[in-house]
Design a protein around this motif. Structure first.
Motif, PDB file in Angstrom:
ATOM      1  N   ARG A   1      11.253  -5.819  -4.288  1.00  0.00           N
ATOM      2  CA  ARG A   1      10.518  -4.569  -4.835  1.00  0.00           C
ATOM      3  C   ARG A   1       9.134  -5.118  -4.836  1.00  0.00           C
ATOM      4  NH1 ARG A   1       8.880  -4.592 -10.020  1.00  0.00           N
ATOM      5  NH2 ARG A   1      10.371  -6.237 -10.484  1.00  0.00           N
ATOM      6  N   ALA A   2       8.185  -4.316  -4.762  1.00  0.00           N
ATOM      7  CA  ALA A   2       6.505  -4.593  -5.028  1.00  0.00           C
ATOM      8  C   ALA A   2       6.243  -4.620  -6.417  1.00  0.00           C
ATOM      9  CB  ALA A   2       5.690  -3.487  -4.285  1.00  0.00           C
ATOM     10  N   ASP A   3       5.372  -5.518  -6.884  1.00  0.00           N
ATOM     11  CA  ASP A   3       4.699  -5.508  -8.103  1.00  0.00           C
ATOM     12  C   ASP A   3       3.689  -4.453  -8.558  1.00  0.00           C
ATOM     13  OD1 ASP A   3       6.009  -7.787  -9.328  1.00  0.00           O
ATOM     14  OD2 ASP A   3       5.273  -8.595  -7.456  1.00  0.00           O
TER      15      ASP A   3
ATOM     16  N   ARG B   1      14.467   8.417   7.966  1.00  0.00           N
ATOM     17  CA  ARG B   1      14.256   7.100   8.753  1.00  0.00           C
ATOM     18  C   ARG B   1      13.661   7.476  10.296  1.00  0.00           C
ATOM     19  NH1 ARG B   1      16.502   2.226   8.323  1.00  0.00           N
ATOM     20  NH2 ARG B   1      17.556   2.021   6.427  1.00  0.00           N
ATOM     21  N   SER B   2      13.692   8.629  10.478  1.00  0.00           N
ATOM     22  CA  SER B   2      13.079   9.322  11.678  1.00  0.00           C
ATOM     23  C   SER B   2      11.639   9.284  11.674  1.00  0.00           C
ATOM     24  CB  SER B   2      13.619  10.575  12.407  1.00  0.00           C
ATOM     25  OG  SER B   2      13.558  11.750  11.451  1.00  0.00           O
ATOM     26  N   GLU B   3      11.187   9.405  10.674  1.00  0.00           N
ATOM     27  CA  GLU B   3       9.680   9.662  10.363  1.00  0.00           C
ATOM     28  C   GLU B   3       9.062   8.227  10.352  1.00  0.00           C
ATOM     29  OE1 GLU B   3       9.021  13.448   7.408  1.00  0.00           O
ATOM     30  OE2 GLU B   3       9.919  11.824   6.681  1.00  0.00           O
ATOM     31  N   THR B   4       7.708   7.985  10.797  1.00  0.00           N
ATOM     32  CA  THR B   4       6.911   6.687  10.516  1.00  0.00           C
ATOM     33  C   THR B   4       5.764   7.101   9.844  1.00  0.00           C
ATOM     34  OG1 THR B   4       7.679   6.407  12.977  1.00  0.00           O
ATOM     35  CG2 THR B   4       6.130   5.127  12.145  1.00  0.00           C
ATOM     36  N   ILE B   5       5.391   6.049   8.997  1.00  0.00           N
ATOM     37  CA  ILE B   5       4.228   5.828   8.231  1.00  0.00           C
ATOM     38  C   ILE B   5       3.522   4.923   8.831  1.00  0.00           C
ATOM     39  CG2 ILE B   5       3.271   4.957   6.117  1.00  0.00           C
ATOM     40  CD1 ILE B   5       4.613   7.470   5.551  1.00  0.00           C
TER      41      ILE B   5
ATOM     42  N   ASN C   1       4.090   5.702  -3.367  1.00  0.00           N
ATOM     43  CA  ASN C   1       5.667   5.933  -2.803  1.00  0.00           C
ATOM     44  C   ASN C   1       5.628   7.308  -1.874  1.00  0.00           C
ATOM     45  OD1 ASN C   1       7.071   3.667  -4.284  1.00  0.00           O
ATOM     46  ND2 ASN C   1       6.316   4.585  -6.062  1.00  0.00           N
ATOM     47  N   ILE C   2       6.035   7.205  -1.012  1.00  0.00           N
ATOM     48  CA  ILE C   2       6.130   8.178  -0.015  1.00  0.00           C
ATOM     49  C   ILE C   2       7.617   8.189   0.491  1.00  0.00           C
ATOM     50  CG2 ILE C   2       5.313   9.258   2.031  1.00  0.00           C
ATOM     51  CD1 ILE C   2       2.565   7.951   1.340  1.00  0.00           C
ATOM     52  N   PRO C   3       8.461   8.936  -0.042  1.00  0.00           N
ATOM     53  CA  PRO C   3      10.119   9.040   0.481  1.00  0.00           C
ATOM     54  C   PRO C   3       9.898   9.603   1.819  1.00  0.00           C
ATOM     55  CG  PRO C   3       9.866   9.691  -1.750  1.00  0.00           C
ATOM     56  CD  PRO C   3       8.339   9.710  -1.221  1.00  0.00           C
ATOM     57  N   THR C   4      10.253   8.949   2.669  1.00  0.00           N
ATOM     58  CA  THR C   4      10.587   9.503   4.289  1.00  0.00           C
ATOM     59  C   THR C   4      12.052   9.406   4.570  1.00  0.00           C
ATOM     60  OG1 THR C   4      10.325   7.131   5.032  1.00  0.00           O
ATOM     61  CG2 THR C   4       8.441   8.356   4.547  1.00  0.00           C
TER      62      THR C   4
ATOM     63  N   PHE D   1       0.924  -1.201  -0.245  1.00  0.00           N
ATOM     64  CA  PHE D   1      -0.096  -0.057   0.140  1.00  0.00           C
ATOM     65  C   PHE D   1       0.880   1.274   0.169  1.00  0.00           C
ATOM     66  CE2 PHE D   1      -3.207   2.812   1.344  1.00  0.00           C
ATOM     67  CZ  PHE D   1      -4.395   2.443   0.583  1.00  0.00           C
ATOM     68  N   ILE D   2       1.966   1.189   0.944  1.00  0.00           N
ATOM     69  CA  ILE D   2       3.001   2.520   0.904  1.00  0.00           C
ATOM     70  C   ILE D   2       4.489   1.829   0.855  1.00  0.00           C
ATOM     71  CG2 ILE D   2       3.776   4.382   2.284  1.00  0.00           C
ATOM     72  CD1 ILE D   2       0.663   4.716   1.442  1.00  0.00           C
ATOM     73  N   ASP D   3       5.177   2.592   0.045  1.00  0.00           N
ATOM     74  CA  ASP D   3       6.420   2.221  -0.412  1.00  0.00           C
ATOM     75  C   ASP D   3       7.251   3.464   0.303  1.00  0.00           C
ATOM     76  OD1 ASP D   3       9.023   1.522  -0.807  1.00  0.00           O
ATOM     77  OD2 ASP D   3       8.462   0.694  -2.851  1.00  0.00           O
ATOM     78  N   ARG D   4       7.812   3.391   1.290  1.00  0.00           N
ATOM     79  CA  ARG D   4       8.725   4.585   1.881  1.00  0.00           C
ATOM     80  C   ARG D   4      10.178   4.176   1.735  1.00  0.00           C
ATOM     81  NH1 ARG D   4       9.138   4.310   8.531  1.00  0.00           N
ATOM     82  NH2 ARG D   4      10.688   5.936   7.799  1.00  0.00           N
ATOM     83  N   GLY D   5      10.822   3.238   1.123  1.00  0.00           N
ATOM     84  CA  GLY D   5      12.078   3.439   0.623  1.00  0.00           C
ATOM     85  C   GLY D   5      12.866   2.767   1.907  1.00  0.00           C
ATOM     86  N   HIS D   6      14.132   3.026   1.913  1.00  0.00           N
ATOM     87  CA  HIS D   6      15.200   2.703   2.838  1.00  0.00           C
ATOM     88  C   HIS D   6      15.166   1.021   2.784  1.00  0.00           C
ATOM     89  CE1 HIS D   6      15.265   6.685   4.622  1.00  0.00           C
ATOM     90  NE2 HIS D   6      14.078   6.765   4.477  1.00  0.00           N
ATOM     91  N   ARG D   7      15.483   0.376   1.601  1.00  0.00           N
ATOM     92  CA  ARG D   7      15.428  -1.074   1.725  1.00  0.00           C
ATOM     93  C   ARG D   7      16.880  -1.516   2.208  1.00  0.00           C
ATOM     94  NH1 ARG D   7      11.379  -0.140   0.444  1.00  0.00           N
ATOM     95  NH2 ARG D   7      10.768  -0.536  -1.581  1.00  0.00           N
TER      96      ARG D   7
END
Length: 175
Positions: free
Chosen positions: A142-144, A154-158, A149-152, A131-137
Motif C-alpha cells: 500500500r502506498a503512503d 485487467r485488460s486496460e493499461t495505464i 486512484n484509477i480503478p481499471t 503517482f497512479i494506483d490502479r488496484g489489482h494487488r
C-alpha cells in the motif's frame, strides 16, 4: 484508443500536492532520501525533488534505482534484460527512504525495489509514493502517498507519460 485521464496541468498539480504532503509529514529532512524506480519513477522523483526545493528550500538527495535483476518475471521476458545500474548511489543505512514509482498494479515491482534497497543497506523507514494506483494487488503493498486512484480492468493499461521519455507529462488509459 488513448483516453487522457490526467493532462499536463493536472500532472503538475499532482506533483505539487504530493510534495506538500511529504513536507507536512516530515518534521526534519536531515535523514530523508528520495529513491526513484527507473525509468518513469525516477523522473517523477526528480520532479518531486525540484518541487520540494521550490516549496521548502530543501534539497533532498536523490537516487535512481534499476530493479531489473530483482524482478520475479525476469525469466518470462523475451528479450535479454539491460541493467542500467544505480544513478548517484547514496548510502541508505538508517535513512528514511521515500521510494517513488509511476504506477502501482500488482505490487511486484515494489517488492523487487524493496529487495534492491535491502541489498544497499537497512533503511530506518521506507515510505512509498505512487503517482497512479490502479488496484489489482497480488501482494500486500500500500502506498503512503498516492497521486490518483484509477480503478481499471485487467485488460486496460495505464501509461504515465513523462517529458524526458514521451515529450509530455500526462497519464493515459489504453483500452
Amino acid at each position: 484508443m488513448d483516453k487522457i485521464i490526467i493532462d499536463t496541468a493536472q500532472f503538475q498539480r499532482t506533483i505539487s500536492r504530493i510534495s506538500h504532503q511529504i513536507i507536512e509529514k516530515h518534521a526534519s529532512f536531515d535523514d530523508v532520501v528520495l529513491v526513484g524506480i527507473k525509468r518513469r519513477g525516477a523522473e517523477i522523483a526528480e520532479m518531486l525533488q525540484k518541487r520540494i526545493f521550490e516549496l521548502a528550500n530543501i534539497n533532498l538527495p536523490l537516487m535512481a534505482l534499476d530493479i531489473t535483476f530483482y524482478r520475479d518475471d525476469l525469466n518470462q521476458a523475451n528479450a535479454d534484460p539491460i541493467y542500467a545500474g544505480v544513478d548517484n548511489p547514496i548510502p541508505i543505512e538508517n535513512k528514511k527512504v521515500i521510494l517513488i514509482d509511476d504506477v502501482l498494479f500488482t505490487g511486484r515491482t515494489i517488492r523487487a525495489a524493496l529487495d534492491a534497497l535491502l541489498d544497499r543497506g537497512r533503511a530506518s523507514k521506507i515510505e512509498l509514493v505512487i503517482f497512479i494506483d490502479r488496484g489489482h494487488r497480488e501482494l500486500p503493498i500500500r502506498a503512503d502517498y498516492v497521486g490518483k486512484n484509477i480503478p481499471t480492468s485487467r485488460s486496460e493499461t495505464i501509461q504515465v507519460r513523462t517529458e524526458h521519455y514521451d515529450g509530455i507529462n500526462q497519464v493515459a488509459l489504453l483500452q
